[in-house]
Design a protein around this motif. Structure first.
Motif, PDB file in Angstrom:
ATOM      1  N   ARG A 182     -13.236 -31.428 -85.087  1.00 37.78           N
ATOM      2  CA  ARG A 182     -13.325 -30.243 -86.066  1.00 37.78           C
ATOM      3  C   ARG A 182     -14.666 -30.232 -86.759  1.00 37.78           C
ATOM      4  NH1 ARG A 182     -10.114 -30.302 -91.866  1.00 37.78           N
ATOM      5  NH2 ARG A 182     -10.284 -28.262 -92.283  1.00 37.78           N
ATOM      6  N   LEU A 183     -15.282 -31.264 -86.862  1.00 40.16           N
ATOM      7  CA  LEU A 183     -16.558 -31.085 -87.771  1.00 40.16           C
ATOM      8  C   LEU A 183     -17.557 -30.467 -86.798  1.00 40.16           C
ATOM      9  CD1 LEU A 183     -18.602 -31.512 -89.839  1.00 40.16           C
ATOM     10  CD2 LEU A 183     -18.861 -33.791 -89.049  1.00 40.16           C
ATOM     11  N   LEU A 184     -17.464 -30.916 -85.332  1.00 40.08           N
ATOM     12  CA  LEU A 184     -18.398 -30.243 -84.551  1.00 40.08           C
ATOM     13  C   LEU A 184     -18.142 -28.850 -84.172  1.00 40.08           C
ATOM     14  CD1 LEU A 184     -18.368 -32.928 -81.578  1.00 40.08           C
ATOM     15  CD2 LEU A 184     -19.960 -32.688 -83.265  1.00 40.08           C
ATOM     16  N   THR A 185     -16.864 -28.239 -84.187  1.00 43.17           N
ATOM     17  CA  THR A 185     -16.567 -26.986 -84.078  1.00 43.17           C
ATOM     18  C   THR A 185     -16.954 -26.149 -85.188  1.00 43.17           C
ATOM     19  OG1 THR A 185     -14.415 -27.702 -82.886  1.00 43.17           O
ATOM     20  CG2 THR A 185     -14.592 -25.351 -83.842  1.00 43.17           C
ATOM     21  N   ILE A 186     -16.656 -26.690 -86.326  1.00 44.49           N
ATOM     22  CA  ILE A 186     -17.383 -26.068 -87.546  1.00 44.49           C
ATOM     23  C   ILE A 186     -18.802 -25.780 -87.694  1.00 44.49           C
ATOM     24  CG2 ILE A 186     -17.678 -26.358 -90.292  1.00 44.49           C
ATOM     25  CD1 ILE A 186     -14.920 -27.552 -90.273  1.00 44.49           C
ATOM     26  N   MET A 187     -19.615 -27.117 -87.265  1.00 44.97           N
ATOM     27  CA  MET A 187     -21.048 -26.829 -86.960  1.00 44.97           C
ATOM     28  C   MET A 187     -21.384 -25.872 -85.793  1.00 44.97           C
ATOM     29  SD  MET A 187     -23.775 -28.227 -88.060  1.00 44.97           S
ATOM     30  CE  MET A 187     -24.592 -26.703 -88.139  1.00 44.97           C
ATOM     31  N   ASP A 188     -20.613 -25.616 -84.904  1.00 42.61           N
ATOM     32  CA  ASP A 188     -20.864 -24.366 -83.985  1.00 42.61           C
ATOM     33  C   ASP A 188     -20.957 -23.199 -84.615  1.00 42.61           C
ATOM     34  OD1 ASP A 188     -21.241 -26.109 -81.841  1.00 42.61           O
ATOM     35  OD2 ASP A 188     -19.314 -25.995 -81.012  1.00 42.61           O
ATOM     36  N   ASP A 189     -19.751 -22.740 -85.653  1.00 39.71           N
ATOM     37  CA  ASP A 189     -19.444 -21.867 -86.141  1.00 39.71           C
ATOM     38  C   ASP A 189     -20.526 -21.460 -87.110  1.00 39.71           C
ATOM     39  OD1 ASP A 189     -17.208 -21.385 -84.895  1.00 39.71           O
ATOM     40  OD2 ASP A 189     -15.885 -22.291 -86.394  1.00 39.71           O
TER      41      ASP A 189
END
Length: 260
Positions: A13-20
């Protein structure tokens, strides 16, 4: 506590938010490894404060901030095709396996000290020319001195007894006193540094972290001084207009309050 599966989901989830953030946020899009550096240092000190205060809820928050920075650096590294978060994780995994042959191989160790000695020997085999190469140049001097001494101890360069270190402290103090009497500022500074280095070494033999000890004293001084300031406000008398004797009364009061 969360299961390993839940932990992995949270990390994803953190990795996805970082991408966003990197794609859509003007501030996050602008950041570089260089621009994040001072912020990472600041976050590290904030984590250190939380640990010293034994505020575990704050420790959790500050760990999150640091983890965000790690993910941020890895994201930037992936954009330049240098490395990504998987490379970061695999690199540290391989290092840990290599540096722990007593767990992942057939090496036998008897205690913690032998583990540390093996660690330093393995680093030298990996191509490092000096065990002191692992001490960051940018560390604060007090922390750096402590780490230098730890590294030297790891290869057997150390005193045998605390009494020997205390004798060295006394010797350095005498040399400092002699230079103060002579009045040569450059020599005084050099000897003062030797005194600090020997005191830090003595702290290690007492199993005391000198950085933590000094920060504890800093906080104690701040609390007492701020009590003094509050009393000056109550009296309607500026601190600079008070005599040292007047100040000392409130200073002693602050010490008594802290003991209750």
């Amino acid at each position: 506590m969360n299961s390993k599966k839940e932990q992995l989901i949270a990390f994803d989830r953190l990795l996805t938010i970082m991408d966003d953030l990197r794609e859509k946020c003007p501030w996050d899009k602008k950041q570089t490894i260089q621009s994040l550096r001072h912020l990472t240092i600041e976050e590290t000190y904030e984590l250190g404060d939380a640990i010293l205060n034994n505020d575990l809820n704050e420790v959790k928050k500050e760990l999150g901030d640091l983890l965000l920075h790690i993910v941020f650096y890895a994201k930037i590294g992936s954009e330049t095709n240098n490395f990504d978060i998987a490379d970061v994780c695999n690199e540290i995994c391989e290092k840990l396996i290599h540096r722990h042959p007593h767990i992942y191989s057939d090496v036998v160790v008897k205690d913690e000290e032998e583990v540390k000695q093996n660690w330093e020997k393995l680093k030298l085999k990996e191509g490092k020319k000096s065990v002191l190469e692992g001490v960051p140049k940018g560390l604060p001097a007090l922390v750096k001195a402590s780490r230098i001494q730890d590294k030297a101890k790891g290869v057997g360069f150390d005193w045998e007894e605390p009494s020997q270190v205390w004798d060295k402290v006394q010797e350095e103090l005498q040399e400092l006193h002699s230079e103060v009497q002579a009045g040569n500022l450059d020599n005084i500074e050099a000897e003062f540094g030797d005194v600090l280095f020997s005191i830090i070494n003595y702290a290690r033999f007492l199993n005391i972290n000198p950085e933590d000890a000094l920060e504890r004293t800093n906080k104690k001084f701040i609390n007492r001084f701020q009590y003094l300031e509050s009393k000056a406000i109550e009296l309607g008398k500026p601190l600079m207009d008070m005599t040292l004797a007047e100040m000392d009364i409130f200073w002693e009061e602050a010490k008594l309050i802290a003991k209750k």
